[in-house]
Design a protein around this motif. Structure first.
Motif, PDB file in Angstrom:
ATOM      1  N   MET A 145       3.976   3.451   3.626  1.00  0.00           N
ATOM      2  CA  MET A 145       2.713   2.818   3.932  1.00  0.00           C
ATOM      3  C   MET A 145       2.368   3.079   5.397  1.00  0.00           C
ATOM      4  SD  MET A 145       1.828  -1.256   3.768  1.00  0.00           S
ATOM      5  CE  MET A 145       1.262  -1.248   2.097  1.00  0.00           C
TER       6      MET A 145
ATOM      7  N   ASP B  69       2.824  -6.415   0.768  1.00  0.00           N
ATOM      8  CA  ASP B  69       1.874  -7.352   0.164  1.00  0.00           C
ATOM      9  C   ASP B  69       1.051  -8.077   1.226  1.00  0.00           C
ATOM     10  OD1 ASP B  69       2.604  -6.666  -2.419  1.00  0.00           O
ATOM     11  OD2 ASP B  69       3.979  -8.363  -2.647  1.00  0.00           O
TER      12      ASP B  69
ATOM     13  N   ARG C  71      -1.541  -5.594   2.588  1.00  0.00           N
ATOM     14  CA  ARG C  71      -2.645  -5.422   1.624  1.00  0.00           C
ATOM     15  C   ARG C  71      -3.576  -6.637   1.643  1.00  0.00           C
ATOM     16  NH1 ARG C  71       1.711  -3.894  -1.787  1.00  0.00           N
ATOM     17  NH2 ARG C  71       1.977  -1.638  -1.729  1.00  0.00           N
ATOM     18  N   GLN C  72      -3.009  -7.825   1.755  1.00  0.00           N
ATOM     19  CA  GLN C  72      -3.817  -9.049   1.830  1.00  0.00           C
ATOM     20  C   GLN C  72      -4.675  -9.033   3.096  1.00  0.00           C
ATOM     21  OE1 GLN C  72      -4.443 -11.403  -0.285  1.00  0.00           O
ATOM     22  NE2 GLN C  72      -5.549 -12.788   1.071  1.00  0.00           N
TER      23      GLN C  72
ATOM     24  N   VAL D 110      -5.317   1.175   4.623  1.00  0.00           N
ATOM     25  CA  VAL D 110      -3.932   1.258   4.177  1.00  0.00           C
ATOM     26  C   VAL D 110      -3.742   2.536   3.372  1.00  0.00           C
ATOM     27  CG1 VAL D 110      -2.127   0.154   2.812  1.00  0.00           C
ATOM     28  CG2 VAL D 110      -3.797  -1.266   4.058  1.00  0.00           C
TER      29      VAL D 110
ATOM     30  N   GLU E 214      -1.001   4.360   1.106  1.00  0.00           N
ATOM     31  CA  GLU E 214       0.259   4.075   0.402  1.00  0.00           C
ATOM     32  C   GLU E 214       1.175   5.273   0.438  1.00  0.00           C
ATOM     33  OE1 GLU E 214       1.090   1.104  -0.874  1.00  0.00           O
ATOM     34  OE2 GLU E 214      -0.832   0.186  -0.476  1.00  0.00           O
TER      35      GLU E 214
END
Length: 64
Positions: A1, A46, A49-50, A62, A64
């Motif tokens: 990431m 996580d 991403r939030q 972001v 991946e």
């Protein structure tokens, strides 16, 4: 990431810091978001991403 921030878009809301404080911070002088870790460990994925999802300016990208 891999994470990047478009600081020109950032509106200094601080939502990213509240979502992932180990990855994001804000400059003292104007509150613009800065990256503490552009390649965070998997256990923070996580949260990152939030942070991107709640950014009102969509300034967090972001990969991946």
């Amino acid at each position: 990431m891999k994470i990047t921030i478009d600081q020109d878009k950032c509106v200094a809301s601080g939502q990213c810091v509240m979502s992932a404080m180990n990855v994001f911070d804000q400059r003292d002088e104007d509150g613009i978001a800065i990256l503490l870790d552009p390649t965070p460990p998997a256990e923070l994925a996580d949260d990152v991403r939030q942070a991107a999802a709640v950014c009102p300016a969509l300034a967090i990208h972001v990969e991946e």
